[in-house]
Design a protein around this motif. Structure first.
Motif, mmCIF file in Angstrom:
data_model
loop_
_atom_site.group_PDB
_atom_site.id
_atom_site.type_symbol
_atom_site.label_atom_id
_atom_site.label_comp_id
_atom_site.label_asym_id
_atom_site.label_seq_id
_atom_site.Cartn_x
_atom_site.Cartn_y
_atom_site.Cartn_z
ATOM 1 N N UNK A 173 0.843 -1.198 0.000
ATOM 2 C CA UNK A 173 0.000 0.000 0.000
ATOM 3 C C UNK A 173 0.880 1.251 0.000
ATOM 4 N N UNK A 174 1.638 1.456 -1.079
ATOM 5 C CA UNK A 174 2.530 2.618 -1.102
ATOM 6 C C UNK A 174 1.742 3.925 -1.189
ATOM 7 N N UNK A 175 2.318 5.015 -0.702
ATOM 8 C CA UNK A 175 1.658 6.302 -0.877
ATOM 9 C C UNK A 175 1.470 6.578 -2.369
ATOM 10 N N UNK B 79 -3.712 8.233 -1.161
ATOM 11 C CA UNK B 79 -3.534 7.280 -0.068
ATOM 12 C C UNK B 79 -2.385 7.651 0.863
ATOM 13 N N UNK B 80 -1.679 8.737 0.556
ATOM 14 C CA UNK B 80 -0.517 9.062 1.374
ATOM 15 C C UNK B 80 -0.364 10.525 1.729
ATOM 16 N N UNK B 81 -1.425 11.313 1.590
ATOM 17 C CA UNK B 81 -1.339 12.732 1.925
ATOM 18 C C UNK B 81 -0.491 13.527 0.949
ATOM 19 N N UNK B 82 -0.425 13.102 -0.315
ATOM 20 C CA UNK B 82 0.422 13.741 -1.319
ATOM 21 C C UNK B 82 -0.269 14.890 -2.053
ATOM 22 N N UNK B 83 -1.588 14.861 -2.160
ATOM 23 C CA UNK B 83 -2.317 15.897 -2.893
ATOM 24 C C UNK B 83 -2.294 17.202 -2.106
ATOM 25 N N UNK C 28 -4.033 15.565 -16.091
ATOM 26 C CA UNK C 28 -4.067 14.612 -14.976
ATOM 27 C C UNK C 28 -2.633 14.254 -14.632
ATOM 28 N N UNK C 29 -2.338 14.157 -13.339
ATOM 29 C CA UNK C 29 -1.012 13.731 -12.887
ATOM 30 C C UNK C 29 -1.203 12.696 -11.780
ATOM 31 N N UNK C 30 -0.379 11.640 -11.827
ATOM 32 C CA UNK C 30 -0.416 10.600 -10.805
ATOM 33 C C UNK C 30 0.996 10.372 -10.271
ATOM 34 N N UNK C 31 1.068 9.811 -9.075
ATOM 35 C CA UNK C 31 2.366 9.518 -8.451
ATOM 36 C C UNK C 31 2.211 8.313 -7.538
ATOM 37 N N UNK C 32 3.256 7.503 -7.466
ATOM 38 C CA UNK C 32 3.283 6.370 -6.536
ATOM 39 C C UNK C 32 4.715 6.225 -6.015
ATOM 40 N N UNK C 33 4.843 6.010 -4.721
ATOM 41 C CA UNK C 33 6.169 5.800 -4.153
ATOM 42 C C UNK C 33 6.617 4.373 -4.453
#
Length: 189
Positions: A52-54, A80-84, A179-184
């Motif tokens: 469950x990565x940010x 899911x990780x407080x990034x927005x 649109x922009x997405x990110x995952x650690x």
């Protein structure tokens, strides 16, 4: 009992003159318990990162004139990780680590011509990666699309968004949807 510098684990030590007594067993027990706790904490962090990565995805859009325009991301699809970061209209890194990110930008509202739209991923307001593009025009449509992706190491507090560039008439008002997405992908342990 002294502890190691990096993890703070206790280690047995001999007090001269060397005398074997019950304290030797207690020191080894303390080391074993501290090592077990440190390994379990690392395992828990690794499991959390892998399962469950940010991650976050944001969208935005607007009508802008000019051949260069910063994109602002004002709606959260998921986080899911407080990034927005809705105050900054982009993504704010909360933990040092390696991240995979990407997105898409559609520019529309001009005559059907190639404008060579490209996307600059921005880190704290400055380009940090190679420019992504050029855009793709679909025959019969008055829009141009760019999909982009990259991987980078970011520090807590870093701010990410994008900038679009094109070679079309800078006086023309065009509409951007993005649109922009990110995952650690790896935390800095």
């Amino acid at each position: 009992m002294d502890t190691t510098d990096c993890l703070g684990l206790p280690y047995p030590q001999c007090q001269p003159p060397l005398v074997k007594d019950a304290s030797d067993i207690e020191q080894f027990r303390d080391l074993a318990e501290a090592t077990d706790a440190a390994v379990q904490a690392f395992d828990d962090q690794l499991t959390e990162t892998l399962t469950a990565p940010p991650a976050a995805a944001m969208t935005g859009g607007g009508a802008i004139a000019g051949s260069e325009a910063n994109q602002f991301y004002s709606a959260v699809e998921f986080d899911t990780g407080g990034l927005a970061d809705l105050d900054g209209d982009g993504i704010r890194i909360v933990e040092d680590g390696w991240y995979m990110l990407g997105g898409s930008v559609r520019m529309s509202g001009f005559s059907p011509t190639v404008t060579n739209m490209r996307i600059d991923p921005l880190l704290n307001g400055d380009p940090w990666s190679s420019r992504q593009g050029p855009g793709h025009v679909i025959t019969g449509r008055t829009s141009e699309d760019v999909n982009w992706q990259d991987v980078g190491f970011f520090r807590a507090g870093d701010f990410l968004n994008t900038r679009a560039n094109h070679t079309g008439n800078p006086a023309t008002v065009v509409t951007y949807t993005h649109r922009m997405w990110i995952v650690q992908v790896l935390t800095n342990v």
